[in-house]
Write a protein that holds these residues in place. Sequence first.
Motif, mmCIF file in Angstrom:
data_model
loop_
_atom_site.group_PDB
_atom_site.id
_atom_site.type_symbol
_atom_site.label_atom_id
_atom_site.label_comp_id
_atom_site.label_asym_id
_atom_site.label_seq_id
_atom_site.Cartn_x
_atom_site.Cartn_y
_atom_site.Cartn_z
ATOM 1 N N LEU A 147 0.840 -1.186 0.000
ATOM 2 C CA LEU A 147 0.000 0.000 0.000
ATOM 3 C C LEU A 147 0.882 1.246 0.000
ATOM 4 O O LEU A 147 1.944 1.255 0.628
ATOM 5 N N PRO A 148 0.452 2.307 -0.674
ATOM 6 C CA PRO A 148 1.262 3.522 -0.764
ATOM 7 C C PRO A 148 1.525 4.163 0.604
ATOM 8 O O PRO A 148 0.701 4.094 1.507
ATOM 9 N N VAL A 149 2.684 4.789 0.713
ATOM 10 C CA VAL A 149 3.106 5.507 1.915
ATOM 11 C C VAL A 149 3.285 6.975 1.539
ATOM 12 O O VAL A 149 3.761 7.298 0.448
ATOM 13 N N HIS A 150 2.916 7.869 2.468
ATOM 14 C CA HIS A 150 3.026 9.307 2.232
ATOM 15 C C HIS A 150 3.757 9.952 3.404
ATOM 16 O O HIS A 150 3.591 9.533 4.551
ATOM 17 N N ASN A 151 4.523 10.986 3.098
ATOM 18 C CA ASN A 151 5.241 11.733 4.130
ATOM 19 C C ASN A 151 5.249 13.203 3.722
ATOM 20 O O ASN A 151 5.592 13.532 2.585
ATOM 21 N N VAL A 152 4.834 14.081 4.643
ATOM 22 C CA VAL A 152 4.820 15.519 4.368
ATOM 23 C C VAL A 152 5.393 16.269 5.560
ATOM 24 O O VAL A 152 5.353 15.779 6.697
ATOM 25 N N ARG A 153 5.927 17.455 5.273
ATOM 26 C CA ARG A 153 6.458 18.317 6.331
ATOM 27 C C ARG A 153 5.997 19.745 6.102
ATOM 28 O O ARG A 153 5.748 20.161 4.973
ATOM 29 N N LYS A 192 -14.529 19.250 25.337
ATOM 30 C CA LYS A 192 -14.185 20.255 26.354
ATOM 31 C C LYS A 192 -13.323 21.355 25.748
ATOM 32 O O LYS A 192 -13.471 22.524 26.060
ATOM 33 N N VAL A 193 -12.404 20.915 24.891
ATOM 34 C CA VAL A 193 -11.514 21.841 24.207
ATOM 35 C C VAL A 193 -11.321 21.323 22.781
ATOM 36 O O VAL A 193 -11.400 20.120 22.539
ATOM 37 N N ALA A 194 -11.139 22.244 21.853
ATOM 38 C CA ALA A 194 -10.934 21.863 20.454
ATOM 39 C C ALA A 194 -9.829 22.726 19.858
ATOM 40 O O ALA A 194 -9.633 23.878 20.266
ATOM 41 N N TYR A 195 -9.120 22.129 18.923
ATOM 42 C CA TYR A 195 -8.048 22.835 18.218
ATOM 43 C C TYR A 195 -8.228 22.603 16.728
ATOM 44 O O TYR A 195 -8.592 21.502 16.306
ATOM 45 N N SER A 196 -7.981 23.626 15.938
ATOM 46 C CA SER A 196 -7.961 23.457 14.489
ATOM 47 C C SER A 196 -6.727 24.181 13.957
ATOM 48 O O SER A 196 -6.243 25.147 14.562
ATOM 49 N N PHE A 197 -6.227 23.693 12.838
ATOM 50 C CA PHE A 197 -4.983 24.244 12.303
ATOM 51 C C PHE A 197 -4.947 24.101 10.791
ATOM 52 O O PHE A 197 -5.667 23.288 10.204
ATOM 53 N N TYR A 198 -4.115 24.913 10.198
ATOM 54 C CA TYR A 198 -3.938 24.928 8.744
ATOM 55 C C TYR A 198 -2.505 25.371 8.465
ATOM 56 O O TYR A 198 -1.974 26.244 9.158
ATOM 57 N N GLY A 199 -1.896 24.780 7.436
ATOM 58 C CA GLY A 199 -0.560 25.213 7.055
ATOM 59 C C GLY A 199 -0.192 24.754 5.663
ATOM 60 O O GLY A 199 -0.740 23.777 5.139
ATOM 61 N N ASP A 200 0.741 25.469 5.059
ATOM 62 C CA ASP A 200 1.281 25.077 3.760
ATOM 63 C C ASP A 200 2.380 24.051 3.964
ATOM 64 O O ASP A 200 3.135 24.126 4.947
ATOM 65 N N LEU A 201 2.486 23.112 3.030
ATOM 66 C CA LEU A 201 3.574 22.145 3.080
ATOM 67 C C LEU A 201 4.854 22.805 2.589
ATOM 68 O O LEU A 201 4.812 23.675 1.720
ATOM 69 N N ASP A 202 5.976 22.395 3.145
ATOM 70 C CA ASP A 202 7.263 22.910 2.683
ATOM 71 C C ASP A 202 7.525 22.395 1.268
ATOM 72 O O ASP A 202 7.225 21.243 0.957
ATOM 73 N N PRO A 203 8.105 23.238 0.410
ATOM 74 C CA PRO A 203 8.414 22.798 -0.955
ATOM 75 C C PRO A 203 9.373 21.610 -0.955
ATOM 76 O O PRO A 203 10.303 21.546 -0.151
ATOM 77 N N ASN A 204 9.128 20.706 -1.849
ATOM 78 C CA ASN A 204 10.016 19.545 -2.070
ATOM 79 C C ASN A 204 10.223 18.669 -0.858
ATOM 80 O O ASN A 204 11.271 18.049 -0.711
ATOM 81 N N THR A 205 9.256 18.613 0.046
ATOM 82 C CA THR A 205 9.378 17.741 1.226
ATOM 83 C C THR A 205 8.267 16.705 1.266
ATOM 84 O O THR A 205 8.135 15.999 2.255
ATOM 85 N N ARG A 206 7.485 16.625 0.219
ATOM 86 C CA ARG A 206 6.418 15.619 0.160
ATOM 87 C C ARG A 206 6.962 14.393 -0.574
ATOM 88 O O ARG A 206 7.547 14.507 -1.636
ATOM 89 N N TYR A 207 6.744 13.241 0.035
ATOM 90 C CA TYR A 207 7.178 11.985 -0.576
ATOM 91 C C TYR A 207 5.993 11.040 -0.614
ATOM 92 O O TYR A 207 5.359 10.800 0.408
ATOM 93 N N ASP A 208 5.715 10.528 -1.783
ATOM 94 C CA ASP A 208 4.662 9.527 -1.977
ATOM 95 C C ASP A 208 5.300 8.343 -2.687
ATOM 96 O O ASP A 208 5.857 8.492 -3.765
ATOM 97 N N TYR A 209 5.252 7.200 -2.054
ATOM 98 C CA TYR A 209 5.863 6.015 -2.684
ATOM 99 C C TYR A 209 5.092 4.767 -2.332
ATOM 100 O O TYR A 209 4.238 4.757 -1.500
#
Length: 159
Positions: free
Chosen positions: A29-35, A142-159
């Motif tokens: 199964l495919p693996v993904h990694n992002v930063r 009781k408490v909730a957190y939400s977040f959003y961010g851009d991925l760093d360029p050239n740090t995404r790996y899908d294999y």
Amino acid sequence: MLSNMPKSVFNGLAALTVAVPVLAWSNLLPVHNVRSSAVSMFHEYDYALQQGTSHTVGYSRATLSWQEGTLQSFGNLQLKTKTDTFELKLVRTTSSDVDEIQGEWDVYKNGNPTCAGCKGSVYVAPVGLGYEYFKGWVDNGKVAYSFYGDLDPNTRYDY
């Protein structure tokens, strides 16, 4: 028992024992990694006070890694605001697919636990949208957190 087994059945079982791992290996199964080092939105909501706080993020880093369709994953988000330090740790995965990890998270604010085993989800935008980002939420009623961010360029790996 094996000595009473017909030779053709024994040979068939032997072949199957070799074939099953080979078939499993060939269907990985495919693996993904992002930063990310660019969390641009972090929101905290206190249900008891019915009060939300949108934090200005000064420093952040996040790493997510998962294998589709399995419970194998890793997630960690660290950020500093003007007044507080937060860390969100994925402690248990309940499901994953090509774009999303769902599971339980532990959240720490200034080193103190604020949300243990909280339900949460992280969505990672698929490749080819024009820009890469991730967004998520963690909540225990009781408490909730939400977040959003851009991925760093050239740090995404899908294999």
